[in-house]
Scaffold this active site. Structure first.
Site, PDB file in Angstrom:
ATOM      1  CG  ASP A  22      -6.074   1.282  -0.759  1.00 24.66           C
ATOM      2  OD1 ASP A  22      -5.055   2.012  -0.798  1.00 24.66           O
ATOM      3  OD2 ASP A  22      -6.177   0.307   0.008  1.00 24.66           O
ATOM      4  NE  ARG A  23      -3.582   4.443   3.331  1.00 24.98           N
ATOM      5  CZ  ARG A  23      -3.032   4.633   4.511  1.00 24.98           C
ATOM      6  NH1 ARG A  23      -2.470   5.792   4.793  1.00 24.98           N
ATOM      7  NH2 ARG A  23      -3.033   3.683   5.408  1.00 24.98           N
TER       8      ARG A  23
ATOM      9  CG  ASP B  72      -2.952  -0.123  -2.334  1.00 22.77           C
ATOM     10  OD1 ASP B  72      -2.708   1.002  -1.860  1.00 22.77           O
ATOM     11  OD2 ASP B  72      -3.660  -0.957  -1.738  1.00 22.77           O
TER      12      ASP B  72
ATOM     13  CG  ASP C 202      -2.492   4.166  -1.206  1.00 25.59           C
ATOM     14  OD1 ASP C 202      -3.273   4.073  -2.156  1.00 25.59           O
ATOM     15  OD2 ASP C 202      -2.472   3.346  -0.265  1.00 25.59           O
TER      16      ASP C 202
ATOM     17  CE  LYS D 237      -7.346   2.580   2.484  1.00 25.28           C
ATOM     18  NZ  LYS D 237      -7.202   1.379   3.304  1.00 25.28           N
TER      19      LYS D 237
ATOM     20  CB  SER E 214      -0.953  -0.048   1.178  1.00 21.71           C
ATOM     21  OG  SER E 214      -1.912   0.943   1.054  1.00 21.71           O
ATOM     22  CG  HIS E 215       0.429   3.668   3.426  1.00 23.47           C
ATOM     23  ND1 HIS E 215      -0.454   2.633   3.634  1.00 23.47           N
ATOM     24  CD2 HIS E 215       1.026   3.901   4.605  1.00 23.47           C
ATOM     25  CE1 HIS E 215      -0.393   2.263   4.902  1.00 23.47           C
ATOM     26  NE2 HIS E 215       0.500   3.017   5.515  1.00 23.47           N
TER      27      HIS E 215
HETATM   28  C1  VG1 Z   1      -3.684   1.955   8.493  1.00 23.14           C
HETATM   29  C2  VG1 Z   1      -4.816   2.946   8.666  1.00 23.14           C
HETATM   30  C3  VG1 Z   1      -6.141   2.261   8.401  1.00 23.14           C
HETATM   31  C4  VG1 Z   1      -6.116   1.622   7.004  1.00 23.14           C
HETATM   32  C5  VG1 Z   1      -4.930   0.694   6.881  1.00 23.14           C
HETATM   33  C6  VG1 Z   1      -4.774   0.122   5.485  1.00 23.14           C
HETATM   34  O1  VG1 Z   1      -3.804   0.926   9.444  1.00 23.14           O
HETATM   35  O2  VG1 Z   1      -4.803   3.503   9.958  1.00 23.14           O
HETATM   36  O3  VG1 Z   1      -7.169   3.200   8.534  1.00 23.14           O
HETATM   37  O4  VG1 Z   1      -7.304   0.904   6.771  1.00 23.14           O
HETATM   38  O5  VG1 Z   1      -3.729   1.401   7.184  1.00 23.14           O
HETATM   39  O6  VG1 Z   1      -4.630   1.121   4.528  1.00 23.14           O
HETATM   40  P1  VG1 Z   1      -2.929   0.907  10.791  1.00 23.14           P
HETATM   41  O7  VG1 Z   1      -3.286  -0.389  11.474  1.00 23.14           O
HETATM   42  O8  VG1 Z   1      -1.502   1.006  10.369  1.00 23.14           O
HETATM   43  O9  VG1 Z   1      -3.335   2.117  11.571  1.00 23.14           O
HETATM   44  V1  VG1 Z   1      -3.757   0.834   3.113  1.00 23.14           V
HETATM   45  O10 VG1 Z   1      -4.012   2.004   2.054  1.00 23.14           O
HETATM   46  O11 VG1 Z   1      -2.214   0.796   3.747  1.00 23.14           O
HETATM   47  O12 VG1 Z   1      -4.144  -0.703   2.672  1.00 23.14           O
HETATM   48 CO    CO Z   2      -3.374   1.580   0.079  1.00 24.67          CO
END
Ligand code: VG1
Ligand code: CO
Length: 581
Positions: free
Chosen positions: A302-303, A300, A298, A398, A122-123
């Site tokens: 989704d953000r 992937d 981000d 998302k 992801s990010h």
């Molecule tokens: C984080 C965010 C959460 C989000 C998750 C996945 O999780 O706080 O809101 O759903 O990342 O996002 P955590 O447990 O690190 O707080 V993504 O775009 O990284 O799949």
């Molecule tokens: Co993501």
């Protein structure tokens, strides 16, 4: 070409426990002999009879090590009895596009996919020394629920062998087409398809593309979209430029790179530096007049982050504003919203809209998987997280590009009567109008990344301990005399899923103030090293004379209290957070 099912002996690895969103580790960890194979086999074992004759999707954000992993999964899927593998061209599919493919794409005989391996962290940054990730999504297009990920994890702890079809050569995933093989349980094939087609079709069904195109064609409307070198770039090119006729110069960093150009593909004010600078929110003046509308996604896709000219929209406000305007501005919602939902740490801006519009409302733990059950049960249309995640029941993830199209739709709708050359309503105007109607939720999040795991645990234990001495906390608040309300209650957030009755405990430590302000502390479940402490700070303001003040100023007293209460510096040795959003 024929293949057999080879059995390979292996031994378990520690820590193959999927977190908030899949298994995320350093590439160096994933590259260990049998590491990927163990996790993939554990997933197939956990899925058990669903695997035989199934169709499975495999793709991701294109980060380093994705291509190798795709070839491994293809060979293992064949040996485990999967009938067909679907791969986006070049191994690319955004997380929301995977969800759309699972839900909408059909094979030659109308068959649907059983699930997907999404290859992304992801990010988190990518590259040989950065992060990789594997996430499994199920039939509904959403992330596997805890019941399945717990099962996968428990299998990884005792795994002894995995199955692989070694005769299958590496499949060329750079070209669309089908490669066919014959195995012990019959034919097996790999279908490579255009990574954008299913997703673009879905977006065209949801939004009024003509209205958005008319906005984008106005010379006074300028836009900048930054994909941060992630997979969003291929969708941005297709949708914004090819479908909606946006100026190609509006796109920034839209060619996916294995290492995201060495950056952090996280759409926030800290990491989306180039966009932030262009929008007039950087430390120095921008080179040119900032665009009217800016957005980023981000790795992937989704953000999303939404910006106006010299203006930041908090993700918590963004979802509230989308919910408030969805019915008029977005054709998909014209019959009304079924309900709205947010994650617990997300601000209560959405709650106020839900109340005013008389909508069903849900507060769930952090992580998108919790929205899926509500959506499957027809209880929720729009949802969001403070972590730059916004989406709807069109899929079960998302969706960054969707959020940008939602904002473009709102802008198009609000400006539909403005004659050519007239003054357009801006992003900032829309947000200020929203605050004037519903009040404003000042909001900020402090992240302390890569903290010593033991220290983070101790800090959380300290906070849990404090919850039994609320009067002492209030005494301290009075002593430092910051003109802040008293704490009414402290607890650990616990969620009972209204659909399946499952209970998720320890989902964040909350201090709830008498005026609705909140302090929330939780540990991240997506990091790959040490621990990340997240501190969420929120205050509601409905007094029109105070709504316009700077967020940092409004929240300063609560920040001071949070740091004092938690003894943040004493526990972590950090005098300031790694990232503030
Ligand atoms: C984080 C965010 C959460 C989000 C998750 C996945 O999780 O706080 O809101 O759903 O990342 O996002 P955590 O447990 O690190 O707080 V993504 O775009 O990284 O799949
Ligand atoms: Co993501």
């Amino acid at each position: 070409m024929g293949f057999v099912r080879a059995v390979q002996k292996t031994t378990p690895f520690d820590g193959q426990k999927p977190g908030t969103s899949g298994l995320r580790k350093k590439v160096t960890v994933f590259k260990q002999l049998h590491y990927v194979e163990n996790f993939v086999q554990a997933t197939f074992n956990a899925l058990s009879e669903k695997v035989q004759g199934s169709i499975i999707v495999v793709s991701g954000d294109g980060r380093y090590f994705s291509k190798d992993t795709i070839q491994i999964i293809i060979k293992m899927a064949a040996a485990n009895g999967v009938k067909q593998i679907w791969v986006g061209q070049n191994g690319l599919l955004s997380t929301p596009a995977v969800s759309a493919v699972i839900r909408n794409r059909v094979g030659p005989h109308g068959e649907k996919a059983t699930g997907a391996f999404i290859l992304t962290a992801s990010h988190n940054p990518g590259g040989p020394h950065e992060d990789f990730g594997i996430k499994y999504n199920t039939e509904n297009g959403g992330p596997a629920l805890e019941s399945l990920t717990d099962k996968i994890y428990s299998i990884t702890k005792t795994i002894k062998e995995y199955y692989i079809a070694e005769e299958i050569p590496d499949v060329d995933i750079s070209k669309c087409g089908t490669s066919s093989f014959t195995g012990p349980s019959g034919p097996f094939s790999v279908v490579v398809f255009d990574a954008t087609e299913d997703y673009v079709k879905l977006m065209k069904h949801i939004f009024d593309f003509v209205a958005i195109k008319n906005l984008l064609l106005r010379p006074e409307f300028t836009f900048c979209f930054d994909a941060l070198h992630g997979v969003a770039g291929i969708y941005a090119q297709k949708i914004f430029v090819e479908e909606l006729s946006a100026n190609p110069g509006f796109l920034l960093n839209c060619v996916p790179k294995e290492d995201f150009g060495g950056g952090h593909p996280d759409p926030n004010l800290t990491y989306a530096k180039e966009l932030v600078q262009r929008m007039g929110l950087g430390k120095t003046a921008p080179a040119a007049e900032p665009p009217e509308f800016g957005a980023a996604a981000d790795g992937d896709a989704d953000r999303n982050m939404v910006l106006g000219k010299r203006f930041f929209v908090t993700p918590s406000d963004s979802v509230a504003i989308i919910a408030a305007n969805a019915v008029g501005a977005i054709p998909y919602f014209k019959a009304g919203l079924k309900g709205v939902a947010r994650s617990m740490p997300t601000s209560a801006a959405l709650d106020v809209v839900a109340k005013a519009l008389n909508l069903k409302f849900f507060e769930v733990p952090t992580g998108w998987k919790f929205f899926g059950n509500l959506m499957d049960a027809g209880m929720c249309s729009v949802c969001g997280e403070e972590s730059f995640g916004t989406g709807s029941d069109h899929i079960r993830e998302k969706d960054g590009i969707w959020a940008v199209l939602a904002w473009l739709s709102i802008l198009a709708h609000k400006n539909r009567g403005v004659p050519a050359g007239g003054k357009l309503m801006t992003v900032e105007d829309i947000v200020r109008q929203h605050w004037a109607t519903y009040g404003r939720h000042f909001y900020t999040r402090y992240d302390y990344e890569n903290v010593d795991a033991g220290a983070a645990k101790d800090l959380m234990a300290h906070l849990v301990g404090l919850q039994s001495s609320i009067p002492d906390i209030n005494k301290m608040i009075k002593e430092i005399n910051l003109n802040v309300a008293c704490v009414a209650k402290g607890d650990e957030f616990e969620y009972k899923d209204p659909v399946d009755g499952s209970v998720s405990k320890h989902q964040g430590i909350r201090f709830l103030f008498e005026d609705g302000s909140r302090l929330v502390f939780r540990l991240s479940g997506t990091g790959s090293e040490g621990a990340t402490i997240r501190l969420y700070i929120e205050q509601y303001q409905s007094d029109p004379s105070k709504i316009g003040i700077e967020s940092r100023v409004a929240l300063a007293p609560l920040v001071e209290i949070a740091l004092k209460l938690s003894k943040m510096e004493a526990f972590t040795g950090r005098s300031s957070p790694t990232v503030i959003t």
